[in-house]
Enzyme design. Sequence first.
Site, short mmCIF file in Angstrom:
data_model
loop_
_atom_site.label_atom_id
_atom_site.label_comp_id
_atom_site.label_asym_id
_atom_site.label_seq_id
_atom_site.Cartn_x
_atom_site.Cartn_y
_atom_site.Cartn_z
N GLU A 160 12.22 -3.31 11.70
CA GLU A 160 11.62 -2.33 10.78
C GLU A 160 10.38 -1.70 11.42
OE1 GLU A 160 9.55 -3.66 7.11
OE2 GLU A 160 10.71 -2.12 6.09
N TRP A 220 0.80 -1.23 0.00
CA TRP A 220 0.00 0.00 0.00
C TRP A 220 0.83 1.28 0.00
CZ3 TRP A 220 2.08 1.94 4.29
CH2 TRP A 220 2.49 1.05 5.27
N ASN A 221 2.12 1.17 0.26
CA ASN A 221 2.87 2.41 0.48
C ASN A 221 3.11 3.23 -0.80
OD1 ASN A 221 4.56 0.20 -0.08
ND2 ASN A 221 6.35 1.30 0.64
N GLU A 281 10.56 -8.25 -2.99
CA GLU A 281 11.08 -6.93 -2.62
C GLU A 281 10.49 -6.60 -1.25
OE1 GLU A 281 11.76 -3.65 -1.65
OE2 GLU A 281 10.31 -2.84 -3.06
N LEU A 282 11.32 -6.70 -0.22
CA LEU A 282 10.79 -6.66 1.15
C LEU A 282 11.32 -5.46 1.93
CD1 LEU A 282 11.24 -10.49 1.73
CD2 LEU A 282 9.32 -9.28 0.68
N LYS A 303 -2.62 -8.04 -7.94
CA LYS A 303 -3.42 -7.99 -6.70
C LYS A 303 -2.82 -6.88 -5.85
CE LYS A 303 -4.20 -9.07 -2.79
NZ LYS A 303 -4.44 -8.01 -1.79
N CYS A 330 10.39 1.06 1.96
CA CYS A 330 11.26 -0.07 2.30
C CYS A 330 12.71 0.39 2.46
CB CYS A 330 11.15 -1.15 1.23
SG CYS A 330 11.24 -0.48 -0.43
N GLY A 356 6.20 -6.43 -0.23
CA GLY A 356 5.44 -6.39 1.01
C GLY A 356 6.30 -6.76 2.19
N GLY A 357 5.65 -7.25 3.24
CA GLY A 357 6.35 -7.55 4.49
C GLY A 357 7.05 -8.91 4.47
O1 TXE Z 1 1.90 -6.10 4.13
P1 TXE Z 1 1.67 -7.53 3.54
P2 TXE Z 1 1.09 -5.31 5.20
C1 TXE Z 1 6.09 -4.17 5.84
C2 TXE Z 1 5.84 -3.15 6.91
C3 TXE Z 1 4.45 -3.43 7.35
C4 TXE Z 1 4.36 -4.92 7.18
C5 TXE Z 1 2.97 -5.45 6.99
O2 TXE Z 1 6.73 -3.36 7.98
O3 TXE Z 1 4.21 -3.07 8.66
O4 TXE Z 1 5.13 -5.18 6.03
O5 TXE Z 1 2.28 -4.68 6.02
C6 TXE Z 1 -0.88 -9.52 0.10
N1 TXE Z 1 -0.56 -14.62 -0.13
N2 TXE Z 1 5.94 -3.64 4.51
O6 TXE Z 1 0.29 -6.18 6.11
O7 TXE Z 1 0.81 -8.38 4.40
C7 TXE Z 1 -1.65 -8.34 0.66
O8 TXE Z 1 -3.03 -8.48 0.40
C8 TXE Z 1 -0.51 -13.71 -1.11
C9 TXE Z 1 7.13 -3.46 3.75
O9 TXE Z 1 0.33 -4.30 4.45
O10 TXE Z 1 3.01 -8.04 3.21
C10 TXE Z 1 -0.98 -7.19 -0.06
O11 TXE Z 1 -1.46 -7.07 -1.39
N3 TXE Z 1 -0.62 -12.38 -0.89
C11 TXE Z 1 6.87 -3.24 2.33
C12 TXE Z 1 0.49 -7.62 -0.11
O12 TXE Z 1 0.46 -9.04 0.08
C13 TXE Z 1 -0.79 -11.97 0.37
C14 TXE Z 1 5.68 -2.50 1.94
C15 TXE Z 1 1.37 -6.98 0.97
O13 TXE Z 1 0.82 -7.22 2.21
C16 TXE Z 1 -0.86 -12.88 1.44
C17 TXE Z 1 4.56 -2.76 2.81
C18 TXE Z 1 -0.74 -14.27 1.15
N4 TXE Z 1 -0.77 -15.21 2.09
C19 TXE Z 1 4.72 -3.30 4.03
N5 TXE Z 1 -1.02 -12.18 2.59
C20 TXE Z 1 8.04 -2.85 1.47
N6 TXE Z 1 8.85 -3.80 1.08
O14 TXE Z 1 8.18 -1.73 1.06
C21 TXE Z 1 -1.06 -10.87 2.25
N7 TXE Z 1 -0.92 -10.74 0.91
#
Ligand code: TXE
Length: 490
Positions: free
Chosen positions: A381, A149-150, A247-248, A173, A281, A225-226
């Site tokens: 983080e 979402w960022n 990319e985490l 997605k 990130c 994502g995370g």
């Molecule tokens: O991310 P998620 P969230 C970090 C940051 C944050 C933490 C959690 O520390 O507090 O991650 O954030 C999809 N199978 N970053 O909960 O869960 C979800 O729907 C497939 C770092 O928002 O990682 C979304 O589209 N997909 C980061 C995407 O994954 C799944 C940027 C990211 O969600 C899934 C954001 C599954 N099992 C957060 N579960 C960076 N690298 O910049 C969730 N999703």
Amino acid sequence: MKIYQALVGGQWKVSSSERFLPSYNPYNQEEWAQIPLLTNEEISEAVECAHRSFKEWKNMSGLDRATLLHRLSDLIEEHADYLAEIESTDNGKVIRETKNQILFTARNYRYFAGYADKLLGEAIPLDNRELLDYTIMEPIGVVALITAWNSPLPLLANKLAPALATGNTVVIKPSEHASISTLEFARLIEKAGFPAGVVNVVTGDGKAGDALIRHPLVGKVSFTGGTQTAQVISRAVSEKLIPITLELGGKSPNIIFEDADIDEAVIGAVAGIFGASGQTCIAGSRLLVQRSILEIVKQALVEKTNKIKLGNPLDSETEMGPVANINQFNKIIGMIEEAKNQGAILLCGGKSSENSNLKGFYIEPTIFYTENPKVNIACEEVFGPVLTILPFDSVEEAIHLANDSVYGLAAGIWTRDIKKAHRLAQQIEAGTVWINTYRTSQVGTPFGGIKQSGFGRERSWHTLYEYTHMKNIMVNLSDNKRDPFSMQTK
Ligand code: TXE
């Protein structure tokens, strides 16, 4: 209230379940839009549509794919103000950043448009001169693109631009916390004239993402994502043995030496952590400062930080907006409290904003100082506007502290000593090292992490290899009979 639809096989649709997820504006906490919560069957349908479109897209000439990508870039530029406004409304990022990011997004599609008709193979000279050998780059098939979402649109461009340029079809997605800009962007995909089914956008939460990556017709996953979600996805994908790009997050060190230009370094430190409210990130969330300049740096940083203008993300004067959603807000406030309890010294900020005009998820830009690199705030983080300063005495100690992390995404070095800077850059464990700058991005440079920051690269021509298989083709030109019972190696 806007009700959005997902894009499946060229058709806009809500879910047959008639279920929706709310999208909140983090500036005022109000629900401003809804996105459909697709069922697993509908996600499966999107993958099948992408699969059906693959042959046509893959066989289209590179020039035609390039033309469409250029047209898309034009449309993004034309609609930049609108897209930036949508992005800022949905995730709270300040408009001066989102506007810039949308133009960067357009640049990214243009960059890869330039490669669509230049997917070169190579002719390989062999020991045996009677064999002709060459390679070709082939698209993988249906690629699942999962974003956070960022920065929804720039993160998507890092994946979608090379995926399309190389001839893959995709199912996107976006994060359930900020899907709207991606759905608006999908309208531009349509307007640009991409064939139906080449780009599909499904919406929903993590379960939707899970259904997508597990689909048997998905040939590759690219995820931002995370770390914990990445681990879940990696486990699921390992069953299918398909390639994945991750990319985490990070806990990136930004290192200021006593011989640095201190004014520039302090601005770089602010850019590194308070740009985008620290929700990037690459946030330079660990500031390592040489002890001889510690007090000057602390003072200058606190002074600058206290002047940061919080406000409406849509106001071009605003420097820091709210954090993107309630989960982030609670997580960050929790980590700040924990840091105080663990003995980190609070230099400024440290709570939600006290400005009564700001009703959203606002957190004051916060700085901690600690000599203990093991406290959570110094190694975990935060993904928010929280900086931790740590002192060091020698170059060796700086390198040790910088590398003492499970992450390895980015790092910054501030010094006027060019030899020291390059020596250090080689020793730091990170995918990107900035020297006398921080949070500076260009589409032509490879971006990605090592260690728990992920693997694979985004942006730059190297990414073409993330979305293709290399095929080797060997042709026998000889008329000689061979021995069928011995492998031909000469
Ligand atoms: O991310 P998620 P969230 C970090 C940051 C944050 C933490 C959690 O520390 O507090 O991650 O954030 C999809 N199978 N970053 O909960 O869960 C979800 O729907 C497939 C770092 O928002 O990682 C979304 O589209 N997909 C980061 C995407 O994954 C799944 C940027 C990211 O969600 C899934 C954001 C599954 N099992 C957060 N579960 C960076 N690298 O910049 C969730 N999703």
